[in-house]
Design a protein around this motif. Structure first.
Motif, PDB file in Angstrom:
ATOM      1  N   GLY A  20       0.844  -1.192   0.000  1.00  0.00           N
ATOM      2  CA  GLY A  20       0.000   0.000   0.000  1.00  0.00           C
ATOM      3  C   GLY A  20       0.875   1.236   0.000  1.00  0.00           C
ATOM      4  N   VAL A  21       0.327   2.339  -0.439  1.00  0.00           N
ATOM      5  CA  VAL A  21       1.115   3.553  -0.623  1.00  0.00           C
ATOM      6  C   VAL A  21       1.573   4.169   0.697  1.00  0.00           C
ATOM      7  CG1 VAL A  21      -0.815   5.208  -0.754  1.00  0.00           C
ATOM      8  CG2 VAL A  21       1.282   5.628  -2.048  1.00  0.00           C
ATOM      9  N   ASN A  22       0.761   4.084   1.731  1.00  0.00           N
ATOM     10  CA  ASN A  22       1.140   4.710   3.005  1.00  0.00           C
ATOM     11  C   ASN A  22       2.223   3.938   3.744  1.00  0.00           C
ATOM     12  OD1 ASN A  22      -0.557   6.945   2.741  1.00  0.00           O
ATOM     13  ND2 ASN A  22      -2.291   5.778   3.499  1.00  0.00           N
ATOM     14  N   ALA A  23       2.489   2.722   3.333  1.00  0.00           N
ATOM     15  CA  ALA A  23       3.541   1.909   3.951  1.00  0.00           C
ATOM     16  C   ALA A  23       4.827   1.945   3.138  1.00  0.00           C
ATOM     17  CB  ALA A  23       3.064   0.474   4.126  1.00  0.00           C
ATOM     18  N   VAL A  24       4.887   2.842   2.158  1.00  0.00           N
ATOM     19  CA  VAL A  24       6.081   2.988   1.322  1.00  0.00           C
ATOM     20  C   VAL A  24       6.619   4.405   1.512  1.00  0.00           C
ATOM     21  CG1 VAL A  24       6.986   3.009  -1.033  1.00  0.00           C
ATOM     22  CG2 VAL A  24       5.252   1.326  -0.385  1.00  0.00           C
ATOM     23  N   SER A  25       7.889   4.486   1.849  1.00  0.00           N
ATOM     24  CA  SER A  25       8.519   5.798   2.044  1.00  0.00           C
ATOM     25  C   SER A  25       9.629   6.007   1.020  1.00  0.00           C
ATOM     26  CB  SER A  25       9.098   5.888   3.453  1.00  0.00           C
ATOM     27  OG  SER A  25      10.207   5.014   3.584  1.00  0.00           O
ATOM     28  N   TYR A  26      10.051   7.243   0.924  1.00  0.00           N
ATOM     29  CA  TYR A  26      11.187   7.535   0.061  1.00  0.00           C
ATOM     30  C   TYR A  26      12.446   6.845   0.600  1.00  0.00           C
ATOM     31  CZ  TYR A  26       8.907  10.921  -3.047  1.00  0.00           C
ATOM     32  OH  TYR A  26       8.124  11.516  -4.007  1.00  0.00           O
ATOM     33  N   GLN A  27      12.502   6.641   1.903  1.00  0.00           N
ATOM     34  CA  GLN A  27      13.638   5.911   2.492  1.00  0.00           C
ATOM     35  C   GLN A  27      13.645   4.468   1.995  1.00  0.00           C
ATOM     36  OE1 GLN A  27      16.148   7.311   4.551  1.00  0.00           O
ATOM     37  NE2 GLN A  27      17.089   5.404   3.846  1.00  0.00           N
ATOM     38  N   ASP A  28      12.453   3.854   1.895  1.00  0.00           N
ATOM     39  CA  ASP A  28      12.364   2.488   1.352  1.00  0.00           C
ATOM     40  C   ASP A  28      12.928   2.443  -0.062  1.00  0.00           C
ATOM     41  OD1 ASP A  28      10.995   1.413   3.604  1.00  0.00           O
ATOM     42  OD2 ASP A  28       9.077   2.080   2.788  1.00  0.00           O
ATOM     43  N   LEU A  29      12.538   3.395  -0.864  1.00  0.00           N
ATOM     44  CA  LEU A  29      13.020   3.446  -2.251  1.00  0.00           C
ATOM     45  C   LEU A  29      14.526   3.678  -2.280  1.00  0.00           C
ATOM     46  CD1 LEU A  29      10.166   5.581  -3.854  1.00  0.00           C
ATOM     47  CD2 LEU A  29      10.472   3.108  -3.997  1.00  0.00           C
ATOM     48  N   SER A  30      14.987   4.582  -1.451  1.00  0.00           N
ATOM     49  CA  SER A  30      16.415   4.878  -1.372  1.00  0.00           C
ATOM     50  C   SER A  30      17.208   3.627  -1.002  1.00  0.00           C
ATOM     51  CB  SER A  30      16.648   5.977  -0.333  1.00  0.00           C
ATOM     52  OG  SER A  30      18.019   6.184  -0.124  1.00  0.00           O
ATOM     53  N   ASP A  31      16.728   2.914   0.004  1.00  0.00           N
ATOM     54  CA  ASP A  31      17.420   1.694   0.444  1.00  0.00           C
ATOM     55  C   ASP A  31      17.429   0.623  -0.634  1.00  0.00           C
ATOM     56  OD1 ASP A  31      17.812   2.916   2.901  1.00  0.00           O
ATOM     57  OD2 ASP A  31      16.178   1.828   3.896  1.00  0.00           O
ATOM     58  N   ARG A  32      16.333   0.462  -1.318  1.00  0.00           N
ATOM     59  CA  ARG A  32      16.220  -0.607  -2.328  1.00  0.00           C
ATOM     60  C   ARG A  32      17.002  -0.309  -3.595  1.00  0.00           C
ATOM     61  NH1 ARG A  32      11.581  -4.668  -2.011  1.00  0.00           N
ATOM     62  NH2 ARG A  32      11.104  -4.545   0.185  1.00  0.00           N
ATOM     63  N   ILE A  33      17.018   0.943  -3.994  1.00  0.00           N
ATOM     64  CA  ILE A  33      17.666   1.289  -5.264  1.00  0.00           C
ATOM     65  C   ILE A  33      19.117   1.723  -5.050  1.00  0.00           C
ATOM     66  CG2 ILE A  33      17.567   2.846  -7.261  1.00  0.00           C
ATOM     67  CD1 ILE A  33      14.581   2.784  -7.025  1.00  0.00           C
ATOM     68  N   GLY A  34      19.405   2.196  -3.851  1.00  0.00           N
ATOM     69  CA  GLY A  34      20.773   2.617  -3.560  1.00  0.00           C
ATOM     70  C   GLY A  34      21.073   4.029  -4.024  1.00  0.00           C
ATOM     71  N   ILE A  35      20.083   4.897  -3.937  1.00  0.00           N
ATOM     72  CA  ILE A  35      20.312   6.308  -4.264  1.00  0.00           C
ATOM     73  C   ILE A  35      19.860   7.156  -3.076  1.00  0.00           C
ATOM     74  CG2 ILE A  35      20.037   5.951  -6.744  1.00  0.00           C
ATOM     75  CD1 ILE A  35      17.244   7.194  -6.516  1.00  0.00           C
ATOM     76  N   LYS A  36      20.285   8.392  -3.066  1.00  0.00           N
ATOM     77  CA  LYS A  36      19.918   9.302  -1.979  1.00  0.00           C
ATOM     78  C   LYS A  36      18.471   9.755  -2.124  1.00  0.00           C
ATOM     79  CE  LYS A  36      24.585  10.887  -1.319  1.00  0.00           C
ATOM     80  NZ  LYS A  36      25.522  11.956  -1.210  1.00  0.00           N
ATOM     81  N   LYS A  37      17.860  10.036  -0.980  1.00  0.00           N
ATOM     82  CA  LYS A  37      16.481  10.519  -1.008  1.00  0.00           C
ATOM     83  C   LYS A  37      16.371  11.812  -1.817  1.00  0.00           C
ATOM     84  CE  LYS A  37      15.132  10.628   3.300  1.00  0.00           C
ATOM     85  NZ  LYS A  37      14.356  10.583   4.547  1.00  0.00           N
ATOM     86  N   ALA A  38      17.401  12.618  -1.801  1.00  0.00           N
ATOM     87  CA  ALA A  38      17.380  13.870  -2.571  1.00  0.00           C
ATOM     88  C   ALA A  38      17.201  13.584  -4.066  1.00  0.00           C
ATOM     89  CB  ALA A  38      18.654  14.670  -2.330  1.00  0.00           C
ATOM     90  N   SER A  39      17.778  12.489  -4.518  1.00  0.00           N
ATOM     91  CA  SER A  39      17.618  12.106  -5.929  1.00  0.00           C
ATOM     92  C   SER A  39      16.182  11.708  -6.230  1.00  0.00           C
ATOM     93  CB  SER A  39      18.547  10.949  -6.276  1.00  0.00           C
ATOM     94  OG  SER A  39      19.889  11.326  -6.141  1.00  0.00           O
ATOM     95  N   ILE A  40      15.531  11.073  -5.269  1.00  0.00           N
ATOM     96  CA  ILE A  40      14.131  10.695  -5.453  1.00  0.00           C
ATOM     97  C   ILE A  40      13.276  11.949  -5.512  1.00  0.00           C
ATOM     98  CG2 ILE A  40      12.169   9.448  -4.456  1.00  0.00           C
ATOM     99  CD1 ILE A  40      14.315   7.591  -3.121  1.00  0.00           C
ATOM    100  N   HIS A  41      13.562  12.897  -4.621  1.00  0.00           N
ATOM    101  CA  HIS A  41      12.808  14.163  -4.605  1.00  0.00           C
ATOM    102  C   HIS A  41      13.040  14.962  -5.889  1.00  0.00           C
ATOM    103  CE1 HIS A  41      10.907  14.208  -0.681  1.00  0.00           C
ATOM    104  NE2 HIS A  41      11.980  13.583  -0.213  1.00  0.00           N
ATOM    105  N   TYR A  42      14.185  14.770  -6.517  1.00  0.00           N
ATOM    106  CA  TYR A  42      14.446  15.436  -7.798  1.00  0.00           C
ATOM    107  C   TYR A  42      13.422  14.967  -8.840  1.00  0.00           C
ATOM    108  CZ  TYR A  42      16.594  16.455 -12.302  1.00  0.00           C
ATOM    109  OH  TYR A  42      16.820  16.888 -13.586  1.00  0.00           O
ATOM    110  N   HIS A  43      13.177  13.662  -8.878  1.00  0.00           N
ATOM    111  CA  HIS A  43      12.247  13.092  -9.854  1.00  0.00           C
ATOM    112  C   HIS A  43      10.792  13.230  -9.421  1.00  0.00           C
ATOM    113  CE1 HIS A  43      15.404  11.388 -12.355  1.00  0.00           C
ATOM    114  NE2 HIS A  43      15.976  10.933 -11.253  1.00  0.00           N
ATOM    115  N   PHE A  44      10.561  13.112  -8.134  1.00  0.00           N
ATOM    116  CA  PHE A  44       9.208  13.181  -7.575  1.00  0.00           C
ATOM    117  C   PHE A  44       9.248  14.081  -6.343  1.00  0.00           C
ATOM    118  CE2 PHE A  44       9.757   8.952  -9.495  1.00  0.00           C
ATOM    119  CZ  PHE A  44       8.805   9.031 -10.494  1.00  0.00           C
TER     120      PHE A  44
END
Length: 187
Positions: A20-44
């Motif tokens: 579900g969307v509320n159980a997914v954080s940018y930290q989860d994405l960062s950990d799984r993909i191996g990029i900084k959260k700032a990079s995620i915020h750049y795209h989204f």
């Protein structure tokens, strides 16, 4: 599309299907993909931007697949069985329908995203409706009930059956519910 953005969407799509969307954080994405959260915020920049992109991806991928099935030369009942197999596979892979997952968390979404979600639902139902309209035009046994209502019911059944099959750890309930609906509508 940028390769990093594509990886982010792939990962987010999979996680939302599972949690579900509320159980997914940018930290989860960062950990799984191996990029900084700032990079995620750049795209989204906001999570809502990510959710809107996920809805677009869902409609582009699954909507196109449903449309292809709806436009195939198969009989209507076979088309619906093929669509049901997509949802069945989701149960096997522990990946529920993104529209269903977002719908269950609708109240936490911004109004624009809620509208986008409602549009995605309506587009999906319209594709399914085409199949029921086709069935009503064919000779032989025709489905009982208005095509729009049948399409909406089928969509709701797919989602509900998917959730319950996942909860019970068995496909029996999914398979029997879909089979019962199709038999009731077409026989």
């Amino acid at each position: 599309m940028n390769e990093t953005k594509e990886k982010l969407l792939d990962c987010a799509f999979s996680l939302v299907q599972q949690r579900g969307v509320n159980a997914v954080s940018y930290q989860d994405l960062s950990d799984r993909i191996g990029i900084k959260k700032a990079s995620i915020h750049y795209h989204f920049p906001k999570k809502e931007d990510l959710i809107l992109s996920l809805l677009d991806r869902c409609q582009n991928n699954y909507g196109a697949e449903y449309e292809s099935i709806a436009n195939s030369k198969d009989k209507p009942k076979v088309k619906l069985e093929r669509i049901a197999q997509i949802y069945r596979l989701g149960v096997l892979e522990n990946k529920l329908c993104v529209i269903a997952m977002l719908s269950s968390e609708k109240d936490s979404l911004e109004p624009e995203t809620q509208n986008h979600l409602a549009q995605a639902i309506e587009e999906t139902i319209c594709i399914f409706e085409k199949i029921f309209i086709q069935a009503k035009r064919e000779k032989g046994k025709q489905p009982r009930g208005p095509s729009k209502v049948l399409a909406r019911t089928f969509f709701h059944l797919l989602i509900g059956s998917q959730i319950m099959a996942r909860s019970s750890n068995t496909l029996e309930s999914f398979d029997s519910s879909i089979a019962f609906f199709l038999k009731t509508v077409f026989d």
